[in-house]
Design an enzyme around this catalytic site. Sequence first.
Site, short mmCIF file in Angstrom:
data_model
loop_
_atom_site.label_atom_id
_atom_site.label_comp_id
_atom_site.label_asym_id
_atom_site.label_seq_id
_atom_site.Cartn_x
_atom_site.Cartn_y
_atom_site.Cartn_z
N ARG A 111 96.52 16.67 26.65
CA ARG A 111 95.94 15.68 25.74
C ARG A 111 97.07 14.80 25.21
NH1 ARG A 111 93.53 20.60 24.89
NH2 ARG A 111 91.27 20.67 25.30
N LYS A 142 94.17 21.84 20.56
CA LYS A 142 92.81 21.61 20.06
C LYS A 142 92.06 22.91 19.85
CE LYS A 142 88.50 19.20 21.19
NZ LYS A 142 87.81 18.34 22.18
N HIS A 159 93.95 9.38 27.54
CA HIS A 159 93.19 10.62 27.76
C HIS A 159 92.63 10.68 29.18
CE1 HIS A 159 90.33 13.89 26.99
NE2 HIS A 159 91.02 14.14 25.90
N ARG A 213 93.58 13.11 32.22
CA ARG A 213 92.97 14.42 32.37
C ARG A 213 91.79 14.36 33.34
NH1 ARG A 213 94.09 18.25 28.88
NH2 ARG A 213 91.95 18.98 28.44
N HIS A 267 90.88 24.06 28.69
CA HIS A 267 89.51 24.08 28.23
C HIS A 267 89.17 25.48 27.75
CE1 HIS A 267 88.26 20.31 30.72
NE2 HIS A 267 88.85 20.01 29.59
N TYR A 304 92.07 37.71 31.18
CA TYR A 304 92.19 37.98 32.60
C TYR A 304 92.67 36.74 33.35
CZ TYR A 304 90.73 39.24 37.35
OH TYR A 304 90.69 39.49 38.70
#
Length: 416
Positions: A250, A277, A340, A343, A367, A377
């Site tokens: 970001r 974030k 942005h 991304r 995310h 994991y």
Amino acid sequence: MAADRTSRKGLSASAIRNAKPKEKAYKLADRDGLYLLIKPSGIRYWRMNYRFGTQQRTLSFGRWPEITLVEARDKLLEARRQLAKGLDPYNQAKLEKIAKSLAAANTFQAIGDEWLDKIEKEGAAQMTVKKARWLLRKVYPDIGRRPISEISAHELLLSLKKVEATKRYDTANRIRTACSQVYRYAISTARAERNVASDLLGALVTPKTTHRAAVTTSGEAGALLRAIDGYDGHSLTRTALQILAHVFVRPGELRWAEWDEFDLERRTWTIPAHKMKMGRPHAVPLSEQVIRLLKEIEHDASYSSFLFPSLRALDRPMSDNTLNAALRRLGYSKDQMTAHGFRALAATLLNEMGNWNPDAIERQLAHADGNSIRRAYARGQYWDERVRMMQHWSNHLELLRDGATILRPQFGHSGS
């Protein structure tokens, strides 16, 4: 003090107005035990005498004319109802006074600030806390000083409508969401019983969803990368755009990047939780190209802790508008490409390649994964793949920049 005689119907408004103070306090009796105590100073109090158990008590209902005759009679009736239930009106009045005092202290702003402090201590990203504080301050002038338990849905709606009237529909909805979080916190801490902000779901204009502008094709990406390399503005701005294309974090995470977060030997940039974030630390594998760009930056930590400091203050990073302004200078409108948008570019082309696990791409984009076990994991499973993927991505960007033809697999077609 003997009570002056009154009619069986009780006091009248004119009798109260015409009563004169005397050298000693005296009573004007109304009915059902209610009376008006008139002090030598002329101050008049509504009172009732009653017995609770073995104790004789006096209950005050306030001063006349602030409390009218009708209001005093209503208070008397309520006190008698409490006595009929075995409750002491005097103690009930004390509890009500305490409750009002607590309510006055538990204003929307006080609880809102308390909630902000809580999420900050829990590790919420600085930008998340900053945005939430900015949103709540939009309604503080209207309801900030009001006890949170007394604010009605209509009262909050009127405040939100002020923002909506400026056609800032998304902001108004985000303010409602922030208010709802404050209410949930107030309910969990026994300072409110109802979330009036949730009652307003659907009451505001729903903004049309707009996706951030982004270049998402190989040809467009190559042209963009060539334009960035030819940027004739400040060299640090050019370098920031070049690095952003490779790491696709970001924009705020890159702007706030500090030298001590980088381990060039291990080729890793570790972004601390408070800058993310989602409020979790995030590791970015650094390709050879990114390492080279970092080493080309002319200043170091002794000059500023930030990789990209503000030109006006070395203790602050570059402005949040710097990168977008540079893209405008390169000829890309806000509808074509934003900082942005790198991304979206990476997510699109990496997924199109078909070489990488979609979960590895999502992990690199930082995310959120709602499943904590799956998240733990994934960290272990995809790191090596992410290292390979980020180097491949940098190599791919160089090919696009240089104008090479990218061969794509043709699925579903058998060879002759």
